[in-house]
Design a protein around this motif. Structure first.
Motif, PDB file in Angstrom:
ATOM      1  N   THR A   1      -6.670  14.446   4.049  1.00 25.21           N
ATOM      2  CA  THR A   1      -5.578  15.428   4.351  1.00 25.21           C
ATOM      3  C   THR A   1      -4.392  15.482   2.985  1.00 25.21           C
ATOM      4  OG1 THR A   1      -5.807  15.098   6.376  1.00 25.21           O
ATOM      5  CG2 THR A   1      -3.879  16.349   5.714  1.00 25.21           C
ATOM      6  N   SER A   2      -4.158  14.126   2.871  1.00 23.36           N
ATOM      7  CA  SER A   2      -3.103  14.238   1.879  1.00 23.36           C
ATOM      8  C   SER A   2      -3.685  14.766   0.410  1.00 23.36           C
ATOM      9  CB  SER A   2      -2.737  12.603   1.554  1.00 23.36           C
ATOM     10  OG  SER A   2      -1.611  12.398   0.621  1.00 23.36           O
ATOM     11  N   VAL A   3      -4.871  14.324  -0.038  1.00 27.11           N
ATOM     12  CA  VAL A   3      -5.463  14.659  -1.460  1.00 27.11           C
ATOM     13  C   VAL A   3      -5.775  16.242  -1.141  1.00 27.11           C
ATOM     14  CG1 VAL A   3      -7.767  14.651  -2.577  1.00 27.11           C
ATOM     15  CG2 VAL A   3      -6.731  12.673  -1.658  1.00 27.11           C
ATOM     16  N   ARG A   4      -6.182  16.962  -0.160  1.00 25.18           N
ATOM     17  CA  ARG A   4      -6.392  18.451   0.052  1.00 25.18           C
ATOM     18  C   ARG A   4      -4.949  19.062   0.033  1.00 25.18           C
ATOM     19  NH1 ARG A   4     -10.258  20.334  -1.446  1.00 25.18           N
ATOM     20  NH2 ARG A   4      -9.874  22.347  -0.174  1.00 25.18           N
ATOM     21  N   VAL A   5      -3.652  18.493   0.577  1.00 26.49           N
ATOM     22  CA  VAL A   5      -2.422  18.966   0.483  1.00 26.49           C
ATOM     23  C   VAL A   5      -2.018  18.900  -0.828  1.00 26.49           C
ATOM     24  CG1 VAL A   5      -0.220  18.833   1.159  1.00 26.49           C
ATOM     25  CG2 VAL A   5      -2.022  18.752   2.874  1.00 26.49           C
TER      26      VAL A   5
ATOM     27  N   ILE B   1       0.840  -1.153   0.144  1.00 25.38           N
ATOM     28  CA  ILE B   1       0.213   0.068   0.051  1.00 25.38           C
ATOM     29  C   ILE B   1       0.860   1.343   0.082  1.00 25.38           C
ATOM     30  CG2 ILE B   1      -1.645   1.397   1.522  1.00 25.38           C
ATOM     31  CD1 ILE B   1      -2.814  -1.236   2.307  1.00 25.38           C
ATOM     32  N   GLY B   2       1.927   1.255   0.909  1.00 27.05           N
ATOM     33  CA  GLY B   2       2.777   2.237   0.749  1.00 27.05           C
ATOM     34  C   GLY B   2       3.372   2.684  -0.559  1.00 27.05           C
ATOM     35  N   LEU B   3       3.917   1.422  -1.195  1.00 22.54           N
ATOM     36  CA  LEU B   3       4.509   1.429  -2.580  1.00 22.54           C
ATOM     37  C   LEU B   3       3.721   2.185  -3.482  1.00 22.54           C
ATOM     38  CD1 LEU B   3       6.266  -2.008  -2.593  1.00 22.54           C
ATOM     39  CD2 LEU B   3       7.525   0.394  -2.519  1.00 22.54           C
ATOM     40  N   LEU B   4       2.349   2.139  -3.452  1.00 26.89           N
ATOM     41  CA  LEU B   4       1.362   2.528  -4.424  1.00 26.89           C
ATOM     42  C   LEU B   4       0.857   3.949  -3.734  1.00 26.89           C
ATOM     43  CD1 LEU B   4      -0.710  -0.680  -5.018  1.00 26.89           C
ATOM     44  CD2 LEU B   4       0.913   0.439  -6.465  1.00 26.89           C
ATOM     45  N   THR B   5       1.119   4.562  -2.762  1.00 23.23           N
ATOM     46  CA  THR B   5       0.744   5.861  -1.992  1.00 23.23           C
ATOM     47  C   THR B   5       0.907   6.846  -3.333  1.00 23.23           C
ATOM     48  OG1 THR B   5       1.289   5.388  -0.018  1.00 23.23           O
ATOM     49  CG2 THR B   5       1.032   7.451  -0.645  1.00 23.23           C
ATOM     50  N   GLY B   6       1.920   6.883  -4.130  1.00 23.00           N
ATOM     51  CA  GLY B   6       2.212   7.843  -5.102  1.00 23.00           C
ATOM     52  C   GLY B   6       0.941   7.916  -6.104  1.00 23.00           C
ATOM     53  N   VAL B   7       0.371   6.846  -6.269  1.00 25.73           N
ATOM     54  CA  VAL B   7      -1.178   6.903  -7.122  1.00 25.73           C
ATOM     55  C   VAL B   7      -1.851   8.003  -6.742  1.00 25.73           C
ATOM     56  CG1 VAL B   7      -2.819   5.666  -7.919  1.00 25.73           C
ATOM     57  CG2 VAL B   7      -0.730   4.573  -7.742  1.00 25.73           C
ATOM     58  N   MET B   8      -2.265   8.108  -5.302  1.00 23.71           N
ATOM     59  CA  MET B   8      -3.177   8.946  -4.774  1.00 23.71           C
ATOM     60  C   MET B   8      -2.679  10.496  -5.031  1.00 23.71           C
ATOM     61  SD  MET B   8      -5.113   8.982  -1.160  1.00 23.71           S
ATOM     62  CE  MET B   8      -3.812   8.863  -0.224  1.00 23.71           C
ATOM     63  N   VAL B   9      -1.274  10.476  -4.516  1.00 21.52           N
ATOM     64  CA  VAL B   9      -0.701  11.806  -4.480  1.00 21.52           C
ATOM     65  C   VAL B   9      -0.579  12.285  -5.754  1.00 21.52           C
ATOM     66  CG1 VAL B   9       1.468  12.923  -3.964  1.00 21.52           C
ATOM     67  CG2 VAL B   9       0.677  11.237  -2.141  1.00 21.52           C
ATOM     68  N   MET B  10       0.012  11.701  -6.905  1.00 25.90           N
ATOM     69  CA  MET B  10       0.144  12.013  -8.264  1.00 25.90           C
ATOM     70  C   MET B  10      -1.345  12.310  -9.029  1.00 25.90           C
ATOM     71  SD  MET B  10       3.437  12.582  -8.339  1.00 25.90           S
ATOM     72  CE  MET B  10       3.591  13.033  -9.879  1.00 25.90           C
TER      73      MET B  10
ATOM     74  N   CYS C   1      -6.822   1.208  -7.364  1.00 26.48           N
ATOM     75  CA  CYS C   1      -8.154   1.625  -7.923  1.00 26.48           C
ATOM     76  C   CYS C   1      -8.647   2.761  -7.008  1.00 26.48           C
ATOM     77  CB  CYS C   1      -9.049   0.690  -8.266  1.00 26.48           C
ATOM     78  SG  CYS C   1      -8.745  -0.575  -9.709  1.00 26.48           S
ATOM     79  N   ALA C   2      -8.610   2.436  -5.677  1.00 28.50           N
ATOM     80  CA  ALA C   2      -9.208   3.083  -4.751  1.00 28.50           C
ATOM     81  C   ALA C   2      -8.549   4.432  -4.525  1.00 28.50           C
ATOM     82  CB  ALA C   2      -9.457   2.548  -3.531  1.00 28.50           C
ATOM     83  N   PHE C   3      -6.943   4.336  -4.413  1.00 28.36           N
ATOM     84  CA  PHE C   3      -6.286   5.490  -4.575  1.00 28.36           C
ATOM     85  C   PHE C   3      -6.513   6.695  -5.560  1.00 28.36           C
ATOM     86  CE2 PHE C   3      -2.470   3.922  -1.639  1.00 28.36           C
ATOM     87  CZ  PHE C   3      -3.334   4.019  -0.513  1.00 28.36           C
ATOM     88  N   PHE C   4      -6.654   6.067  -6.734  1.00 27.14           N
ATOM     89  CA  PHE C   4      -6.877   6.809  -7.923  1.00 27.14           C
ATOM     90  C   PHE C   4      -8.324   7.422  -7.861  1.00 27.14           C
ATOM     91  CE2 PHE C   4      -9.156   6.891 -12.259  1.00 27.14           C
ATOM     92  CZ  PHE C   4      -8.361   7.892 -12.769  1.00 27.14           C
ATOM     93  N   LEU C   5      -9.129   6.984  -7.441  1.00 23.48           N
ATOM     94  CA  LEU C   5     -10.552   7.629  -7.233  1.00 23.48           C
ATOM     95  C   LEU C   5     -10.522   8.519  -6.145  1.00 23.48           C
ATOM     96  CD1 LEU C   5     -12.873   4.668  -7.864  1.00 23.48           C
ATOM     97  CD2 LEU C   5     -12.550   6.319  -9.283  1.00 23.48           C
ATOM     98  N   GLU C   6      -9.900   8.183  -5.242  1.00 26.08           N
ATOM     99  CA  GLU C   6      -9.841   9.330  -3.901  1.00 26.08           C
ATOM    100  C   GLU C   6      -8.941  10.534  -4.246  1.00 26.08           C
ATOM    101  OE1 GLU C   6      -8.204   6.815  -0.702  1.00 26.08           O
ATOM    102  OE2 GLU C   6      -9.677   5.501  -0.751  1.00 26.08           O
ATOM    103  N   GLY C   7      -7.845  10.004  -5.076  1.00 28.47           N
ATOM    104  CA  GLY C   7      -6.970  11.337  -5.478  1.00 28.47           C
ATOM    105  C   GLY C   7      -7.888  12.189  -6.293  1.00 28.47           C
ATOM    106  N   LEU C   8      -8.998  11.769  -6.931  1.00 22.79           N
ATOM    107  CA  LEU C   8     -10.023  12.590  -7.992  1.00 22.79           C
ATOM    108  C   LEU C   8     -11.073  12.930  -7.092  1.00 22.79           C
ATOM    109  CD1 LEU C   8     -10.219  10.376 -11.053  1.00 22.79           C
ATOM    110  CD2 LEU C   8      -8.919  12.524 -10.973  1.00 22.79           C
ATOM    111  N   GLN C   9     -10.990  12.738  -5.791  1.00 26.19           N
ATOM    112  CA  GLN C   9     -12.005  13.318  -4.776  1.00 26.19           C
ATOM    113  C   GLN C   9     -13.453  12.410  -5.256  1.00 26.19           C
ATOM    114  OE1 GLN C   9     -11.439  17.132  -2.675  1.00 26.19           O
ATOM    115  NE2 GLN C   9     -11.415  17.840  -4.837  1.00 26.19           N
TER     116      GLN C   9
END
Length: 479
Positions: free
Chosen positions: A323-327, A92-101, A176-184
């Protein structure tokens, strides 16, 4: 279009941006900014929290069902989860960049770049899943070299083999979840998680106890249920993304060519996050193994207490992800003051919420422990640990919010170093010393967790203060 201000009055933001604060520079009214961030934080965090809670509610159901079935079986299942969970959380940590990017691309209003993040991450997630599956299948050697009793080693090794089957699915779902969360857009993940929990409740009880005409498998039934449900969730969310109406705006079906090169930025951010998550989870796995050395009762009690901590931590994780998405969105549009405000509001809100959640466990530890087991010895040990939760919940949740804010701001290795110090060089030796040298048992392990979490949240908060004071560099556009 603009409106001339009256003498001595601050100029309002342009009309075209005032209607949508996410498209504008930092608004001029501090109170409105705080309210907006709190509103957006909870709007995004609520479905994310429900989805994260759903992941742990399944584990709680496993613990309750298996714990009431047999205390020894619960100990085997808890020990089997130690290497599996450590590797899964590292993934999950290795994939964190998906949500951030993805959030950075959204901040720049570049939808094709956001879609490219997901397309490049999917093959990477599958690769990680295969490697971690093979490692999980070899867990029995870890149990042997850490001095687990033969009884625990034999049973936990078999359970780890079953859990390993669900590893690739877990990482596909997270991508998939990180991608959608990054898009809010976290609602699909939430809905799917609720459905998965309903299926899990029935299947878990059926396979553990042999109800509904199913075979009685005990702890193995819970392990099989976990793997089946993880594949259900992965395929469900993958199907949603491929079929969503706006898929063409993101280039979802444009293929995976060049994914290794295209995933470079997300991977590099994930390397640091993965190392951080891996060290933290590995340290907690070590504490789980310490509990195993203390005996079956200690292992069962530790498992119950950690299940409750992890369950409440999912609330913190939902707030931290928001918080990560908002930041990240503020970082993407290069709005440093708004980025700083988003981070501090996320950190303080998370700590306050976690403190509130710890109060019932502190006031009614015996009633809570009875939900998981009727074993008198396990109950007594568990109660002695639950009264520590008002210390552990806010600090552990706060450190996760702080590190998520730093990831959203593009910070890579400094948070990882702080996690290394806190959880490897503080928690493990302190927990061992208190438990075995001072003979505090399981209670000593949780005091080690409390001390390490306090060190972590303090260091990460200071780091965010430094990072949020710097100018944000320009971002090269990518598709």
């Amino acid at each position: 279009m603009s409106i001339a201000p009256q003498d001595g009055a601050p100029a309002p933001p342009p009309l075209d941006t005032a209607l949508d604060p996410t498209l504008s520079p930092t608004p001029l009214y501090p109170n409105n900014r705080v309210k907006r961030h709190l509103s957006e934080l909870f709007r995004l965090a609520l479905p994310v929290t429900i989805a994260r809670l759903g992941m742990l509610i399944m584990a709680v159901v496993d613990t309750i069902v298996v714990g009431n079935y047999d205390s020894a079986a619960l100990a085997y299942l808890n020990i089997a989860h130690a290497p599996f969970t450590s590797l899964m959380v590292t993934g999950i940590g290795l994939l964190t960049g998906v949500m951030v990017m993805t959030s950075h691309a959204k901040g720049r209003d570049n939808l094709m770049a956001a879609g490219a993040v997901w397309r490049n991450a999917m093959p990477y997630a599958v690769l990680i899943g295969i490697v971690f599956t093979l490692l999980t299948m070899q867990s029995d050697w870890l149990f042997k070299i850490t001095g687990q009793p033969v009884e625990i080693t034999d049973h936990a090794g078999d359970l780890a083999m079953i859990l390993a089957i669900g590893m690739p699915a877990a990482l596909i779902y997270i991508t998939c979840a990180f991608f959608l969360e990054g898009l809010q857009r976290p609602l699909p993940g939430m809905v799917l998680m609720i459905a998965a929990n309903l299926v899990n409740l029935v299947l878990d009880y059926g396979l553990v106890y042999g109800a509904f005409g199913l075979p009685e498998l005990g702890a193995e039934g819970a392990a099989w249920t976990s793997s089946v449900i993880r594949w259900f969730m992965a395929l469900g969310l993958l199907g949603y993304i491929l079929l969503m109406k706006s898929h063409h705006l993101y280039g979802i079906r444009n293929g995976f060519a060049g994914w290794w090169r295209g995933s470079r930025d997300a991977r590099h951010l994930g390397y640091a996050a993965g190392a951080s998550q891996g060290m933290e989870t590995g340290a907690f796995a070590a504490m789980q193994l310490f509990a195993g050395r203390l005996g079956v009762i200690a292992a069962a009690s530790y498992g119950i207490s950690m299940t409750l901590l992890a369950l409440m931590f999912m609330v913190a994780l939902g707030l931290a992800s928001a918080t990560s998405v908002r930041v990240g969105i503020a970082y993407g549009r290069r709005d440093r003051p708004d980025m700083a405000l988003a981070g501090w509001i996320g950190l303080l809100t998370t700590m306050c919420v976690m403190l509130a959640l710890s109060i019932p466990l502190y006031l009614f530890p015996d009633a809570v422990a009875h939900l998981f087991t009727q074993d008198v010895a396990v109950l007594a040990t568990t109660v002695s640990v639950l009264i520590l939760m008002p210390i552990i919940f806010p600090t552990d949740g706060g450190q996760n919010a702080a590190i998520s804010a730093l990831r959203g701001a593009g910070d890579k290795w400094a948070p990882t170093i702080l996690h290394l110090v806190s959880y490897i060089f503080v928690m493990i030796p302190v927990g061992y010393y208190l438990s075995f040298i001072l003979e505090m048992g399981v209670r000593g392990l949780f005091w080690g967790i409390a001390i390490a979490s306090l060190v972590a949240v303090s260091g990460l908060a200071i780091r965010f203060l430094i990072v949020s004071s710097r100018d944000i560099p320009e971002h090269p556009e990518q598709i």
